[in-house]
Motif scaffolding. Sequence first.
Motif: not given
Length: 411
Positions: A191, A250, A254, A262-263, A266, A269-270, A303, A312
């Motif tokens: 990742y 995931w 983190e 990391a947040g 995420r 990209r999400d 991710h 999702d």
Amino acid sequence: MRSAAFLYPWDVVGDPGAAARLAGLGVRQVTLAAAYHSTRALTPRHPRHRVVTARHAAVLYPPDAGRWAGRALRPYVQGWVPGADPFDEAARALADAGLEVHSWVVLAHNSRLGEEHPDAVVRNAYGDPYPWAPCIARPEVRAYLVDLAAEAAVRPGARGTELESCGWYGLAHPHAHDKTDGVPLSAAAQYLMSVCFCPVCAAGYAELGVPAAELRAAVVRALEPVWAGADGGPPGRAAGVPPVERGGEWAAVETLLGEECAGVLRAWRDRTARTLQRAAVAAVRDAAAGPFRVLLHADPAPHRCGANAGVDPADVLAHADGVVVPCTGDDRTRAEALAPFRGRPDGATVAANLTVVSGMGGRPGALAADAAHAASLGATELRLYHAGLASDGDLAAVQEALREIAGAPAG
């Protein structure tokens, strides 16, 4: 369970018996490539050839000149299948054999585009470009992908489409003479090596509260133990390797980056993938005249990168008609792929994609059992990868399995 087989136009064009053979397997649908990446493919039964080399990503139909005039990013035309419109020729033959045809459209996976437009691709934390991976955050890439989805999906004779690579692509990529396995990478390391730091993504991270330089430094720092051989985690999404538990995967990211960094990754990209997926599905629906089924090749971990782009599960089934999820492997692999879609809306499709080519890790002899297990986990349909690549023995096993699934006498 409704079953469909993947196929390339070159499996049919020039082979007058191909469509009837496929119909004889017992499938109801063919998912036929309309836009595809570069590949070298075996054709075990074709009367004119045994290997087709698709030298670059291309569309297998004549693109609309007016749609693409004056645009830097536009689809490439193929030159390895005879005829002006091999998709149409194959689709007609398949329909004449009683098969329903759906298009198969590969989007954010295009090495030639990346080589000719290096500013349009994913760049990792070290600045290395990934020519095969257009960056889906870039406005020109998004416009190209959305228009390609609409054009390639809604071909004459197609009753629906399946969109592959509709999301982020990253480090993992089957490549000629690949030499990237010298240092094993955990799923978390895969990742981190897939995160993009092009100017558009850098600006996106900054808008979410973390300067790109700080985020890049955190990624590089987190990866340093990997290059020293101290990563210690299992390999990531290599073929045939079961994924690690999603929560642990995931959580490892983190731990390596810290929750704030990391947040931010995420969130950016999400959101980027989710909005692209919605735009692509909407464009296909707008281009279709009447009912037209739109499915996405998907991984239920948002991710993740690749042909089965992360989604999702609740969001994707709110706008697409369904998903095609990779289910080749053991029971755990299928459970992890299918369980997040158990709460699907009524009428939504969850298709279990099972490889039926023995030489590619498939289990055609166990197809009936694997299909039954997938159905118990909520799968509503089957996808068989890949009828054109499979041997005669593999296809004979598939035929027997589909008879068993349909409740017909074997033989």
